[in-house]
Write a protein that holds these residues in place. Structure first.
Motif, PDB file in Angstrom:
ATOM      1  N   VAL A 285       5.827  -1.975 -19.845  1.00 60.72           N
ATOM      2  CA  VAL A 285       5.019  -2.968 -19.127  1.00 60.72           C
ATOM      3  C   VAL A 285       5.883  -4.170 -18.765  1.00 60.72           C
ATOM      4  CG1 VAL A 285       3.090  -4.595 -19.328  1.00 60.72           C
ATOM      5  CG2 VAL A 285       2.813  -2.233 -20.092  1.00 60.72           C
ATOM      6  N   THR A 286       6.653  -4.652 -19.727  1.00 61.09           N
ATOM      7  CA  THR A 286       7.532  -5.788 -19.469  1.00 61.09           C
ATOM      8  C   THR A 286       8.523  -5.467 -18.362  1.00 61.09           C
ATOM      9  OG1 THR A 286       7.326  -6.519 -21.759  1.00 61.09           O
ATOM     10  CG2 THR A 286       9.190  -7.373 -20.524  1.00 61.09           C
ATOM     11  N   GLY A 287       9.145  -4.315 -18.435  1.00 64.07           N
ATOM     12  CA  GLY A 287      10.119  -3.912 -17.415  1.00 64.07           C
ATOM     13  C   GLY A 287       9.492  -3.764 -16.045  1.00 64.07           C
ATOM     14  N   LEU A 288       8.310  -3.156 -15.997  1.00 68.35           N
ATOM     15  CA  LEU A 288       7.622  -3.001 -14.712  1.00 68.35           C
ATOM     16  C   LEU A 288       7.310  -4.359 -14.085  1.00 68.35           C
ATOM     17  CD1 LEU A 288       5.177  -0.074 -15.549  1.00 68.35           C
ATOM     18  CD2 LEU A 288       6.932  -0.059 -13.770  1.00 68.35           C
ATOM     19  N   LEU A 289       6.825  -5.278 -14.896  1.00 66.13           N
ATOM     20  CA  LEU A 289       6.495  -6.606 -14.371  1.00 66.13           C
ATOM     21  C   LEU A 289       7.746  -7.363 -13.936  1.00 66.13           C
ATOM     22  CD1 LEU A 289       3.658  -7.678 -16.817  1.00 66.13           C
ATOM     23  CD2 LEU A 289       3.434  -7.181 -14.367  1.00 66.13           C
ATOM     24  N   GLU A 290       8.813  -7.260 -14.714  1.00 62.63           N
ATOM     25  CA  GLU A 290      10.053  -7.939 -14.331  1.00 62.63           C
ATOM     26  C   GLU A 290      10.610  -7.360 -13.035  1.00 62.63           C
ATOM     27  OE1 GLU A 290      12.391  -7.536 -17.890  1.00 62.63           O
ATOM     28  OE2 GLU A 290      11.445  -9.290 -18.820  1.00 62.63           O
ATOM     29  N   ASN A 291      10.598  -6.034 -12.915  1.00 63.75           N
ATOM     30  CA  ASN A 291      11.078  -5.397 -11.688  1.00 63.75           C
ATOM     31  C   ASN A 291      10.191  -5.736 -10.497  1.00 63.75           C
ATOM     32  OD1 ASN A 291      13.306  -4.224 -12.916  1.00 63.75           O
ATOM     33  ND2 ASN A 291      12.226  -2.330 -13.353  1.00 63.75           N
ATOM     34  N   LEU A 292       8.877  -5.775 -10.724  1.00 62.51           N
ATOM     35  CA  LEU A 292       7.957  -6.145  -9.656  1.00 62.51           C
ATOM     36  C   LEU A 292       8.240  -7.570  -9.195  1.00 62.51           C
ATOM     37  CD1 LEU A 292       5.535  -5.546  -7.832  1.00 62.51           C
ATOM     38  CD2 LEU A 292       4.044  -6.244  -9.735  1.00 62.51           C
ATOM     39  N   HIS A 293       8.471  -8.470 -10.133  1.00 67.97           N
ATOM     40  CA  HIS A 293       8.761  -9.849  -9.754  1.00 67.97           C
ATOM     41  C   HIS A 293      10.045  -9.930  -8.931  1.00 67.97           C
ATOM     42  CE1 HIS A 293      10.260 -14.024 -10.407  1.00 67.97           C
ATOM     43  NE2 HIS A 293       9.078 -14.229  -9.857  1.00 67.97           N
TER      44      HIS A 293
ATOM     45  N   GLU B 173       7.562   0.496  -2.842  1.00 60.39           N
ATOM     46  CA  GLU B 173       8.009   0.188  -4.194  1.00 60.39           C
ATOM     47  C   GLU B 173       7.026  -0.751  -4.892  1.00 60.39           C
ATOM     48  OE1 GLU B 173      12.167  -0.811  -4.702  1.00 60.39           O
ATOM     49  OE2 GLU B 173      12.636   0.200  -2.808  1.00 60.39           O
ATOM     50  N   VAL B 174       6.445  -1.684  -4.137  1.00 57.68           N
ATOM     51  CA  VAL B 174       5.420  -2.568  -4.694  1.00 57.68           C
ATOM     52  C   VAL B 174       4.210  -1.733  -5.112  1.00 57.68           C
ATOM     53  CG1 VAL B 174       3.799  -4.451  -4.175  1.00 57.68           C
ATOM     54  CG2 VAL B 174       6.175  -4.588  -3.370  1.00 57.68           C
ATOM     55  N   VAL B 175       3.772  -0.859  -4.218  1.00 56.69           N
ATOM     56  CA  VAL B 175       2.625   0.008  -4.511  1.00 56.69           C
ATOM     57  C   VAL B 175       2.904   0.842  -5.755  1.00 56.69           C
ATOM     58  CG1 VAL B 175       1.224   1.936  -3.652  1.00 56.69           C
ATOM     59  CG2 VAL B 175       1.892   0.082  -2.096  1.00 56.69           C
ATOM     60  N   SER B 176       4.071   1.438  -5.816  1.00 58.69           N
ATOM     61  CA  SER B 176       4.440   2.288  -6.944  1.00 58.69           C
ATOM     62  C   SER B 176       4.500   1.495  -8.253  1.00 58.69           C
ATOM     63  CB  SER B 176       5.788   2.955  -6.666  1.00 58.69           C
ATOM     64  OG  SER B 176       6.169   3.762  -7.745  1.00 58.69           O
ATOM     65  N   SER B 177       5.047   0.293  -8.197  1.00 58.62           N
ATOM     66  CA  SER B 177       5.128  -0.536  -9.407  1.00 58.62           C
ATOM     67  C   SER B 177       3.740  -0.844  -9.957  1.00 58.62           C
ATOM     68  CB  SER B 177       5.866  -1.842  -9.108  1.00 58.62           C
ATOM     69  OG  SER B 177       7.203  -1.599  -8.784  1.00 58.62           O
ATOM     70  N   ILE B 178       2.823  -1.178  -9.070  1.00 57.84           N
ATOM     71  CA  ILE B 178       1.460  -1.484  -9.520  1.00 57.84           C
ATOM     72  C   ILE B 178       0.783  -0.209 -10.014  1.00 57.84           C
ATOM     73  CG2 ILE B 178      -0.807  -2.352  -8.784  1.00 57.84           C
ATOM     74  CD1 ILE B 178       0.769  -4.299  -6.923  1.00 57.84           C
ATOM     75  N   ASP B 179       1.018   0.913  -9.334  1.00 61.29           N
ATOM     76  CA  ASP B 179       0.493   2.195  -9.814  1.00 61.29           C
ATOM     77  C   ASP B 179       0.949   2.457 -11.247  1.00 61.29           C
ATOM     78  OD1 ASP B 179      -0.736   2.731  -7.368  1.00 61.29           O
ATOM     79  OD2 ASP B 179       0.803   4.157  -6.708  1.00 61.29           O
ATOM     80  N   TRP B 180       2.232   2.228 -11.511  1.00 57.96           N
ATOM     81  CA  TRP B 180       2.778   2.486 -12.843  1.00 57.96           C
ATOM     82  C   TRP B 180       2.196   1.563 -13.891  1.00 57.96           C
ATOM     83  CZ3 TRP B 180       4.611   6.607 -14.878  1.00 57.96           C
ATOM     84  CH2 TRP B 180       5.231   7.560 -14.074  1.00 57.96           C
ATOM     85  N   LEU B 181       1.844   0.335 -13.536  1.00 60.01           N
ATOM     86  CA  LEU B 181       1.178  -0.537 -14.502  1.00 60.01           C
ATOM     87  C   LEU B 181      -0.138   0.089 -14.966  1.00 60.01           C
ATOM     88  CD1 LEU B 181       1.810  -4.045 -12.921  1.00 60.01           C
ATOM     89  CD2 LEU B 181       2.683  -3.228 -15.121  1.00 60.01           C
ATOM     90  N   TYR B 182      -0.858   0.678 -14.018  1.00 59.74           N
ATOM     91  CA  TYR B 182      -2.119   1.351 -14.378  1.00 59.74           C
ATOM     92  C   TYR B 182      -1.856   2.576 -15.248  1.00 59.74           C
ATOM     93  CZ  TYR B 182      -5.153  -1.357 -11.264  1.00 59.74           C
ATOM     94  OH  TYR B 182      -5.896  -2.359 -10.672  1.00 59.74           O
ATOM     95  N   VAL B 183      -0.790   3.298 -14.971  1.00 53.22           N
ATOM     96  CA  VAL B 183      -0.478   4.515 -15.732  1.00 53.22           C
ATOM     97  C   VAL B 183      -0.043   4.159 -17.140  1.00 53.22           C
ATOM     98  CG1 VAL B 183       1.149   6.449 -15.908  1.00 53.22           C
ATOM     99  CG2 VAL B 183       0.092   5.910 -13.712  1.00 53.22           C
ATOM    100  N   VAL B 184       0.865   3.204 -17.266  1.00 49.77           N
ATOM    101  CA  VAL B 184       1.439   2.887 -18.564  1.00 49.77           C
ATOM    102  C   VAL B 184       0.460   2.139 -19.459  1.00 49.77           C
ATOM    103  CG1 VAL B 184       3.247   1.526 -19.714  1.00 49.77           C
ATOM    104  CG2 VAL B 184       3.802   2.897 -17.716  1.00 49.77           C
ATOM    105  N   PHE B 185      -0.269   1.206 -18.874  1.00 51.74           N
ATOM    106  CA  PHE B 185      -1.184   0.387 -19.678  1.00 51.74           C
ATOM    107  C   PHE B 185      -2.360  -0.031 -18.828  1.00 51.74           C
ATOM    108  CE2 PHE B 185      -2.627  -3.290 -22.127  1.00 51.74           C
ATOM    109  CZ  PHE B 185      -2.583  -2.772 -23.402  1.00 51.74           C
ATOM    110  N   GLY B 186      -3.270   0.881 -18.598  1.00 53.77           N
ATOM    111  CA  GLY B 186      -4.380   0.551 -17.746  1.00 53.77           C
ATOM    112  C   GLY B 186      -5.625   1.141 -18.131  1.00 53.77           C
TER     113      GLY B 186
END
Length: 139
Positions: free
Chosen positions: A78-86, A126-139
């Motif tokens: 989750v931390t990595g996804l958010l940092e990469n998204l930012h 990539e933005v869409v995918s990052s948000i998708d992964w947030l839902y997958v990993v912790f959603g």
């Protein structure tokens, strides 16, 4: 000291909101690349995820606390996804802030390939995918 999840999430929401606001301006030159409605949709999806995981709760119900009680892999993901998204959103903001005309590929030879041709067309999925992964990993 690592940045907290809620701090990074706040930065992501602010950056995506800024992109959406910029895309709604009359001089937005990238409507053909990524329509303003697409940015609005992604901001909405990130806000829903934020609400679903109660990211702004405090104490034991805080996202930080919950991630601390999950597997370390989940917290790092989750931390990595958010940092990469930012980072991705910051890159997009930089591209939108340029004073020069967009590199929309207008002068490029025409192709029938469905591949994205502009920087924004390449970055938006990539933005869409990052948000998708947030839902997958912790959603």
């Amino acid at each position: 000291m690592p940045t907290s999840v809620s701090t990074t999430l706040t930065k992501c929401l602010a950056a995506l909101n800024h992109i959406k606001t910029r895309a709604e301006q009359p001089d937005y030159r990238h409507e053909g690349d990524v329509p303003s409605a697409s940015w609005t949709n992604e901001l909405s999806r990130l806000r829903v995820w934020t609400s679903n995981v109660e990211a702004y709760e405090t104490g034991q119900s805080s996202l930080e606390s919950i991630l601390g009680n999950t597997s370390p892999l989940t917290g790092r993901a989750v931390t990595g996804l958010l940092e990469n998204l930012h980072l991705l959103l910051s890159d997009i903001l930089g591209k939108l802030s340029r004073a020069a005309p967009s590199a929309s590929g207008d002068d490029a030879p025409s192709t029938t390939s469905p591949e994205p041709t502009t920087e924004l067309q390449q970055l938006y999925p990539e933005v869409v995918s990052s948000i998708d992964w947030l839902y997958v990993v912790f959603g």
